[in-house]
Design a protein around this motif. Structure first.
Motif, PDB file in Angstrom:
ATOM      1  N   PRO A 140       0.794  -1.170   0.026  1.00 16.54           N
ATOM      2  CA  PRO A 140      -0.058  -0.071  -0.089  1.00 16.54           C
ATOM      3  C   PRO A 140       0.827   1.093   0.160  1.00 16.54           C
ATOM      4  N   GLY A 141       2.025   1.118   0.878  1.00 14.74           N
ATOM      5  CA  GLY A 141       2.828   2.397   0.774  1.00 14.74           C
ATOM      6  C   GLY A 141       3.467   2.542  -0.685  1.00 14.74           C
ATOM      7  N   TRP A 142       3.836   1.607  -1.281  1.00 11.52           N
ATOM      8  CA  TRP A 142       4.592   1.684  -2.433  1.00 11.52           C
ATOM      9  C   TRP A 142       3.613   2.306  -3.566  1.00 11.52           C
ATOM     10  N   PHE A 143       2.385   1.810  -3.480  1.00 12.66           N
ATOM     11  CA  PHE A 143       1.435   2.245  -4.612  1.00 12.66           C
ATOM     12  C   PHE A 143       1.191   3.610  -4.197  1.00 12.66           C
ATOM     13  N   PHE A 144       0.913   4.188  -2.963  1.00 13.51           N
ATOM     14  CA  PHE A 144       0.761   5.270  -2.682  1.00 13.51           C
ATOM     15  C   PHE A 144       1.587   6.313  -3.270  1.00 13.51           C
ATOM     16  N   ILE A 145       2.826   5.992  -3.011  1.00 17.75           N
ATOM     17  CA  ILE A 145       3.924   6.884  -3.666  1.00 17.75           C
ATOM     18  C   ILE A 145       3.719   6.981  -5.074  1.00 17.75           C
ATOM     19  N   PHE A 146       3.465   5.826  -5.813  1.00 17.41           N
ATOM     20  CA  PHE A 146       3.419   5.955  -7.201  1.00 17.41           C
ATOM     21  C   PHE A 146       2.034   6.836  -7.589  1.00 17.41           C
ATOM     22  N   TRP A 147       1.069   6.572  -6.914  1.00 16.80           N
ATOM     23  CA  TRP A 147      -0.010   7.689  -7.237  1.00 16.80           C
ATOM     24  C   TRP A 147       0.316   8.776  -7.094  1.00 16.80           C
ATOM     25  N   SER A 148       0.964   8.979  -5.781  1.00 18.67           N
ATOM     26  CA  SER A 148       1.466  10.417  -5.582  1.00 18.67           C
ATOM     27  C   SER A 148       2.077  11.117  -6.654  1.00 18.67           C
ATOM     28  N   VAL A 149       3.026  10.292  -7.207  1.00 14.97           N
ATOM     29  CA  VAL A 149       4.037  10.935  -8.113  1.00 14.97           C
ATOM     30  C   VAL A 149       3.284  11.449  -9.427  1.00 14.97           C
ATOM     31  N   LEU A 150       2.267  10.392  -9.705  1.00  8.74           N
ATOM     32  CA  LEU A 150       1.447  10.756 -10.808  1.00  8.74           C
ATOM     33  C   LEU A 150       0.404  11.898 -10.877  1.00  8.74           C
ATOM     34  N   PHE A 151      -0.133  12.269  -9.592  1.00  6.35           N
ATOM     35  CA  PHE A 151      -0.711  13.400  -9.180  1.00  6.35           C
ATOM     36  C   PHE A 151      -0.081  14.818  -9.231  1.00  6.35           C
ATOM     37  N   LEU A 152       1.266  14.459  -9.077  1.00  4.24           N
ATOM     38  CA  LEU A 152       2.129  15.717  -8.646  1.00  4.24           C
ATOM     39  C   LEU A 152       2.427  16.057 -10.435  1.00  4.24           C
ATOM     40  N   ILE A 153       2.781  15.031 -11.231  1.00 10.75           N
ATOM     41  CA  ILE A 153       3.072  15.336 -12.342  1.00 10.75           C
ATOM     42  C   ILE A 153       1.837  15.931 -13.059  1.00 10.75           C
ATOM     43  N   LEU A 154       0.635  15.697 -12.702  1.00  9.57           N
ATOM     44  CA  LEU A 154      -0.558  16.088 -13.316  1.00  9.57           C
ATOM     45  C   LEU A 154      -0.542  17.774 -13.096  1.00  9.57           C
ATOM     46  N   THR A 155      -0.473  17.945 -11.743  1.00  6.34           N
ATOM     47  CA  THR A 155      -0.510  19.353 -11.433  1.00  6.34           C
ATOM     48  C   THR A 155       0.433  20.304 -11.999  1.00  6.34           C
ATOM     49  N   LEU A 156       1.503  19.781 -12.382  1.00  2.76           N
ATOM     50  CA  LEU A 156       2.494  20.420 -13.044  1.00  2.76           C
ATOM     51  C   LEU A 156       2.272  20.805 -14.360  1.00  2.76           C
ATOM     52  N   PHE A 157       1.224  20.029 -15.031  1.00  4.91           N
ATOM     53  CA  PHE A 157       0.898  20.372 -16.371  1.00  4.91           C
ATOM     54  C   PHE A 157      -0.139  21.780 -16.343  1.00  4.91           C
ATOM     55  N   PHE A 158      -0.646  21.884 -15.398  1.00  6.98           N
ATOM     56  CA  PHE A 158      -1.568  23.115 -15.604  1.00  6.98           C
ATOM     57  C   PHE A 158      -1.320  24.418 -14.537  1.00  6.98           C
TER      58      PHE A 158
ATOM     59  N   LEU B 275     -11.523  22.595  -8.237  1.00  6.84           N
ATOM     60  CA  LEU B 275     -12.228  21.425  -9.117  1.00  6.84           C
ATOM     61  C   LEU B 275     -11.126  20.960 -10.079  1.00  6.84           C
ATOM     62  N   LEU B 276     -10.097  21.653 -10.318  1.00  4.02           N
ATOM     63  CA  LEU B 276      -9.114  21.163 -11.166  1.00  4.02           C
ATOM     64  C   LEU B 276      -8.051  20.172 -10.377  1.00  4.02           C
ATOM     65  N   PHE B 277      -7.806  20.491  -9.102  1.00  5.73           N
ATOM     66  CA  PHE B 277      -7.203  19.462  -8.297  1.00  5.73           C
ATOM     67  C   PHE B 277      -8.016  18.119  -7.936  1.00  5.73           C
ATOM     68  N   LEU B 278      -9.281  18.302  -8.000  1.00  3.62           N
ATOM     69  CA  LEU B 278     -10.089  17.081  -8.032  1.00  3.62           C
ATOM     70  C   LEU B 278     -10.026  16.173  -9.194  1.00  3.62           C
ATOM     71  N   SER B 279     -10.097  16.846 -10.270  1.00  6.48           N
ATOM     72  CA  SER B 279      -9.933  16.118 -11.591  1.00  6.48           C
ATOM     73  C   SER B 279      -8.624  15.425 -11.806  1.00  6.48           C
ATOM     74  N   GLN B 280      -7.771  16.160 -11.270  1.00  5.80           N
ATOM     75  CA  GLN B 280      -6.249  15.683 -11.240  1.00  5.80           C
ATOM     76  C   GLN B 280      -6.194  14.194 -10.419  1.00  5.80           C
ATOM     77  N   LEU B 281      -6.805  14.427  -9.260  1.00  6.39           N
ATOM     78  CA  LEU B 281      -7.068  13.283  -8.342  1.00  6.39           C
ATOM     79  C   LEU B 281      -7.491  12.169  -9.106  1.00  6.39           C
ATOM     80  N   ILE B 282      -8.656  12.143  -9.690  1.00  8.48           N
ATOM     81  CA  ILE B 282      -9.230  11.247 -10.428  1.00  8.48           C
ATOM     82  C   ILE B 282      -8.545  10.645 -11.705  1.00  8.48           C
ATOM     83  N   LEU B 283      -7.798  11.567 -12.228  1.00  9.17           N
ATOM     84  CA  LEU B 283      -7.210  11.189 -13.523  1.00  9.17           C
ATOM     85  C   LEU B 283      -5.675  10.437 -13.084  1.00  9.17           C
ATOM     86  N   ALA B 284      -5.273  10.659 -11.819  1.00  6.84           N
ATOM     87  CA  ALA B 284      -4.033   9.939 -11.301  1.00  6.84           C
ATOM     88  C   ALA B 284      -4.585   8.482 -10.879  1.00  6.84           C
ATOM     89  N   THR B 285      -5.524   8.429 -10.326  1.00 10.93           N
ATOM     90  CA  THR B 285      -6.027   7.311  -9.921  1.00 10.93           C
ATOM     91  C   THR B 285      -6.491   6.165 -11.185  1.00 10.93           C
TER      92      THR B 285
END
Length: 372
Positions: free
Chosen positions: A202-220, A343-353
């Protein structure tokens, strides 16, 4: 104040009901039945007992006696440190090995529910019943139930704890001192470290998901500005917290590095058969009240490993697809005319998942992006 007490009574009552359903074999048998099979479940109970012996100073934490006289073998399994702390307290007051292990697992699942409720209701400010529903899905969901034999996957309260620290940092960034920011980031860092030291998947996948979310936030631009502003404001606190995180992970490295050197990593060929297929979403378990018959029929028609019966379910899967459409709409609207940042943050969370699922599924001819 009376209303708050009533609210908490409702929260606890629904949590106890969910816990009863989740662990009904244990409660109905007066705790005579232990969750899991005769292999992994006994190993988990043994490792909890190992920590009890460690805290008593009787054995080395890196060398469970099960492999005596070979030393440094604890890294062949999850460390289960979080379990071990609660379990040791129960053993210290005279509770038996299997009873203490059983109570520890049940308590952690209830704490999963409570901590997630605090995140949703007290930190993210969702209303009472939405927060209860979200916490119940988090703590008592079908994938955890179908894979209850993998007891190392049950304690996940440290993940919402990690999110609480980061959300409070974002919410209060205008008024926080460096010391307060350091405290919040350390809360997140130590929570994640304890998760890795308890159950690392769970910790490893949480880190993986967090990295994807961070990358998406940097796009906008809107969300990138928030991230950049946080780093500029609190870079000393961030650097200090990262240092604390790596210090907290020293036991993790000491446990797993020798094992990795001697045994190597798990080859992709071996992992390939454990990667879920789209049908896995509907595998709710043969004893499911609503979908047990369909799960049995699917199991008979298709040979799927029990590891692949993750059981997200039909309705949550449809809801997830609806959320993906909503996230896509938010992104498109933001590109055209801008949109509320939350709303943009929320959409990025959804897309990262969504990306985690897309990358972690097996498709035609056995292909999976996970091999990359």
């Amino acid at each position: 104040r009376t209303a708050q007490i009533v609210d908490w009574l409702v929260v606890i009552a629904i949590g106890v009901l969910g816990l009863w359903q989740f662990h009904i074999p244990q409660f109905a048998s007066n705790f005579d039945k232990f969750p899991g099979d005769r292999g992994d479940a006994r190993l988990v109970a043994y490792l909890m007992e190992h920590w009890y012996q460690v805290f008593q100073g009787a054995v080395s934490w890196r060398s469970p006696a099960i492999f005596y006289p070979v030393e440094g073998t604890i890294g062949y399994a999850d460390l289960l440190l979080g379990y071990g702390i609660i379990y040791s307290g129960l053993r210290a007051v005279g509770v038996g090995i299997f009873e203490a292990a059983e109570f520890t697992i049940i308590l952690f699942n209830f704490l999963n529910y409570l901590v997630c409720f605090v995140l949703l209701n007290k930190v993210l400010r969702f209303n009472l019943f939405a927060s209860i529903a979200g916490a119940a899905f988090f703590a008592f969901n079908s994938p955890k139930l179908v894979q209850l034999g993998h007891l190392q996957l049950q304690p996940i309260l440290f993940l919402p704890l990690a999110i609480i620290g980061m959300v409070l940092l974002f919410q209060k960034r205008e008024i926080l001192s460096q010391k307060q920011a350091f405290g919040l980031i350390v809360l997140s860092a130590l929570s994640l470290a304890v998760q890795l030291l308890t159950g690392f998947y769970p910790g490893w996948f949480f880190i993986f998901w967090s990295v994807l979310f961070l990358i998406l936030t940097l796009f906008f631009t809107q969300t990138r500005n928030v991230v950049v502003d946080l780093v500029k404001r609190f870079w000393p606190a961030i650097i200090g917290s990262v240092a604390v995180f790596f210090v907290a992970l020293i036991p993790f490295v000491l446990a797993y590095l020798p094992v990795f050197r001697s045994a190597g990593g798990r080859p992709y060929k071996e992992m390939h058969v454990l990667i879920p297929v789209p049908l896995s979403f509907l595998m709710m378990g043969n004893r499911n009240y609503l979908w047990g018959g369909i799960s049995s029929a699917l199991t008979s028609a298709y040979s799927l490993s029990p590891e692949l019966q993750i059981g997200i379910g039909l309705i949550p899967t449809l809801a997830w697809l609806g959320l993906v459409m909503f996230a896509a709409w938010v992104v498109i609207k933001n590109l055209r005319s801008g949109i509320k940042r939350e709303l943009l943050f929320l959409s990025q969370l959804i897309l990262a998942t969504t990306l985690v699922y897309v990358l972690g599924l097996r498709y035609w001819n056995g292909f999976s992006p996970w091999q990359f």
